[in-house]
Design a protein around this motif. Structure first.
Motif, PDB file in Angstrom:
ATOM      1  N   THR A 628      41.357  38.537  45.536  1.00 18.32           N
ATOM      2  CA  THR A 628      41.749  38.495  44.142  1.00 18.32           C
ATOM      3  C   THR A 628      41.750  37.224  43.117  1.00 18.32           C
ATOM      4  O   THR A 628      41.496  37.601  42.372  1.00 18.32           O
ATOM      5  N   ARG A 641      48.317  32.324  42.669  1.00 14.96           N
ATOM      6  CA  ARG A 641      48.280  33.462  44.004  1.00 14.96           C
ATOM      7  C   ARG A 641      48.902  31.833  45.024  1.00 14.96           C
ATOM      8  O   ARG A 641      49.239  32.457  46.635  1.00 14.96           O
ATOM      9  N   ILE A 687      45.518  40.798  52.124  1.00 12.41           N
ATOM     10  CA  ILE A 687      46.166  41.204  50.894  1.00 12.41           C
ATOM     11  C   ILE A 687      47.486  42.003  51.347  1.00 12.41           C
ATOM     12  O   ILE A 687      48.330  41.916  50.655  1.00 12.41           O
TER      13      ILE A 687
END
Length: 732
Positions: A628, A641, A687
């Motif tokens: 990401t 994040r 992820i």
């Protein structure tokens, strides 16, 4: 031979030669006698023991004779070189011979090298060739002692002056070849002198010359000297060339800074106070006390290769701060001191009164070095200096900022801000080393020394504009949050396992919200909420103040910093606290080779130090784990994040994800399925793991709570007197 003093034996000539010859003859005679006796006894069938004992005696006498011959050779060499550690008597010369031959060699070499150095100091640069033979001996304590007894503090000071004078003369006379040779020899000599001086002025070193020598150095530093056609220079200008040549090891001692370093700072201030005031008044700036190389315009001819520049403008302070910055204790001794009659410490002097002199010369590397050495440790003095620097720079930068018409931060005094720009990085590092203080200021309205939350906010407005400094701050705060999350108890904590997990009865009572005698998932979740929200405030403060500072400078591009992208890419948030116990069943094996014994050794280390090691581990892996990072629009999203990574790791470690279905998950392996080691996951699998954690472990709620606090800019508004407009991403 007579006893002269501890470590020495008195040797009188020619008696010593006679004794050595007699000992050598006796050893040979005993050996021959032993051989003959052995033959007689063996032939008669008798016990050969007496012969063997006699042979052993002959061997011992032979060893002693060999040692005496080596000492004899040394005495003869001392006589030839006219090196005598003793006195002449009517009956002969009494030599002080060190008991260890290596010491004797060190004393003799040091004496000869000291004589050569004294010749150079007197202007005979031809003696450099002789002196160069001894450059490798500078680490020998006996050599150092003998060398400095010959040269003295005056010679130490005038030797660099003689080199500088000779170089200037060679250049003025167009002697290109001689200039190159003198430059190379001069650098080697200064490097040697710096090693010798560091050892000789350290009370912990066997070569320590005592406080009298240190005081002599200071006296010679203040005195005026003449070398060649250089009619007058301050001794400190010459000594600074020795300091500039130092490469950090062995470091100059605290005691050196207490006696010589402090005096050099005061000397410059005394000599230049009036001219600095005049220079400021007429717009000429503050000219520093240049070292002798810069004063004579020698460029880099006497500076180490890596620091050779065409136009050398180094000052005496640059050389001093360079050596002070090679050791924390030395830095403390210099910075944490207020000279008699002064109203400010040396640290405050460097950051305020003398700052324009650094700007005049354009030299800031040594200042940065000593600030980093003195303010980034975890000891009380480092923290005190870090707090003092933060407070000073907050006061200095406060007037440089104001509120723009749109409510954001603006620059009100660009000249003042530019003046402080070289201090941004060391300030950021000092705050990063004390990142826990930021939480205390914001959450508990505590103080850091005399620094309050508003002071820290202005200091951060300066510090966070340095990209590398901002990275250090974010990495340190990441470790602070990691440690805070680790204080949360594991699922299943009860009286039976308190000791195993490192908790107490009082802890159990605190964490067991529903009072059923066991810490369950709901209990752990509540404490995770508390810790997450508390850590969001300092994170938000750092990110928003950097955003405001960049807006003020016209540099805000609404993009995530590359450093933060890298932190997300490397998934540094997945690391647990060094030394932490992996409680959750699924945590076993998930961290794999990422957690080495070297990493666990960081247990209890400062947050900024742990952050460096985490970065190093991921750099060694050389893998991108969180894909990401490429799509992150700004620093806020990057920090969010990182937070998600840390929360997922904490849930895994604390058992929040145990007994959650793993079937058909891409990030698992084996049967029954277990979580793959993170080092073996692909970015897509990692992820998938985070998404699974979000929906099955309750991290969605935690992330939402974090985001709401993290994106609230009210405190930055208040402390910097702003009215920050709401942003589409929830800036308010």
């Amino acid at each position: 031979m007579t006893s002269q003093s501890q470590g020495f034996t008195g040797v009188k000539q020619p008696d010593f030669d006679t004794m050595t010859a007699g000992h050598t003859r006796a050893a040979g005679q005993l050996d021959r006698l032993a051989q003959a006796l052995y033959g007689e006894l063996q032939g008669a069938g008798l016990d050969t023991g007496p012969a063997l004992r006699l042979r052993d005696l002959a061997r011992r006498v032979g060893t002693q004779a060999e040692d005496l011959r080596r000492r004899q050779a040394m005495v003869h060499e001392m006589e030839r070189q006219q090196v005598a550690f003793g006195v002449c008597t009517p009956d002969g010369t009494l030599f002080g011979m060190p008991d260890a031959l290596d010491s004797a060699r060190g004393f003799m070499d040091g004496t000869l090298a000291g004589r050569a150095a004294a010749s150079v100091a007197s202007g005979d640069t031809a003696a450099l060739a002789e002196l160069e033979k001894y450059t490798s001996k500078a680490g020998n304590g006996d050599f150092v002692t003998a060398f400095l007894r010959q040269l003295g503090a005056k010679g130490v000071t005038e030797l660099p002056g003689s080199l500088a004078a000779a170089l200037r003369a060679a250049r003025l006379n167009g002697e290109t070849e001689a200039l190159a040779g003198l430059s190379a020899q001069g650098r080697k000599t200064l490097r040697m002198l710096s090693d010798i001086l560091a050892r000789a002025t350290d009370p912990k070193n066997p070569a320590y010359m005592g406080d009298r020598f240190l005081k002599d150095l200071a006296e010679q530093g203040r005195a005026r000297h003449t070398s060649g056609d250089v009619e007058s220079y301050a001794g400190y200008q010459a000594q600074a060339l020795i300091w500039a040549a130092h490469e950090g090891k062995p470091p100059f001692s605290r005691r050196f800074m207490e006696v010589v370093g402090r005096d050099a700072v005061v000397y410059e201030q005394e000599q230049y106070k009036e001219r600095w005031s005049f220079g400021e008044g007429v717009g000429l700036g503050k000219v520093p006390l240049y070292d002798l190389s810069a004063a004579l315009g020698l460029g880099g001819l006497l500076k180490p290769g890596a620091r050779v520049v065409a136009k050398d403008k180094a000052s005496v302070m640059d050389g001093l701060l360079r050596v002070a910055g090679s050791d924390k204790d030395a830095a403390h001794a210099l910075l944490d001191h207020t000279p008699p009659g002064w109203k400010q410490s040396v640290l405050a002097h460097l950051l305020t009164t003398r700052l324009d002199a650094f700007h005049f010369s354009g030299e800031f590397a040594a200042l940065e070095r000593v600030l980093l050495a003195g303010t980034t440790g975890q000891d009380p003095t480092s923290r005190k200096l870090a707090a003092e620097m933060t407070g000073i720079l907050a006061d200095e930068v406060r007037g440089a900022f104001g509120k723009a018409g749109d409510g954001n931060l603006e620059i009100a005094d660009k000249e003042a801000l530019d003046r402080l720009a070289p201090l941004r990085y060391p300030l950021a590092r000092a705050v990063a080393a004390n990142i826990d203080q930021l939480s205390r200021l914001l959450l508990h309205h505590d103080t850091f020394g005399k620094v309050a939350a508003q002071d820290m906010s202005y200091a951060l407005a300066l510090a966070t504009t340095d990209e590398v400094g901002f990275e250090a701050l974010i990495r340190a705060q990441t470790e602070h949050m990691r440690a805070a999350l680790d204080t949360v108890p594991p699922v299943g904590l009860d009286r039976s396992n308190l000791k195993r997990f490192g908790f107490t009865e009082a802890d159990l009572k605190l964490y067991d919200f529903d009072e059923d005698g066991r810490v369950g998932k709901a209990d752990v979740h509540q404490f995770l909420v508390d810790r997450t929200v508390a850590e969001a405030r300092p994170f938000g403060h750092l990110v928003e103040i950097r955003r405001q500072a960049l807006i003020a400078e016209g540099q805000y591009d609404q993009k995530a910093d590359e450093a933060l992208r890298a932190m997300v890419r490397d998934a540094i948030g997945l690391f647990p606290v060094p030394g932490a116990k992996q409680v959750g069943e699924l945590a076993s094996g998930a961290f794999g080779k990422l957690l080495t014994s070297q990493y666990d050794k960081l247990t209890g280390s400062a947050y900024d130090e742990v952050s460096k090691q985490v970065a190093q581990v991921m750099a060694t892996e050389g893998r991108s784990l969180d894909a990401t990072h490429a799509a992150l629009a700004d620093n806020r999203l990057a920090v969010e994040r990182l937070t998600e990574q840390m929360i997922a790791t904490t849930m895994l470690k604390k058992g929040m994800l145990d007994r959650v279905a793993l079937k058909d998950r891409t990030f698992t392996t084996g049967s029954p399925p277990r979580i793959k080691p993170f080092a073996e996951m692909s970015p897509e699998q990692y992820i998938s793991f985070l998404n699974w954690t979000r929906w099955n472990g309750g991290s969605n709620d935690l992330l939402d709570r974090f985001q709401r606090t993290f994106r609230d800019t009210t405190e930055v508004d208040d402390y910097l007197s702003l009215q920050i407009p709401a942003s589409p991403g929830g800036g308010k």
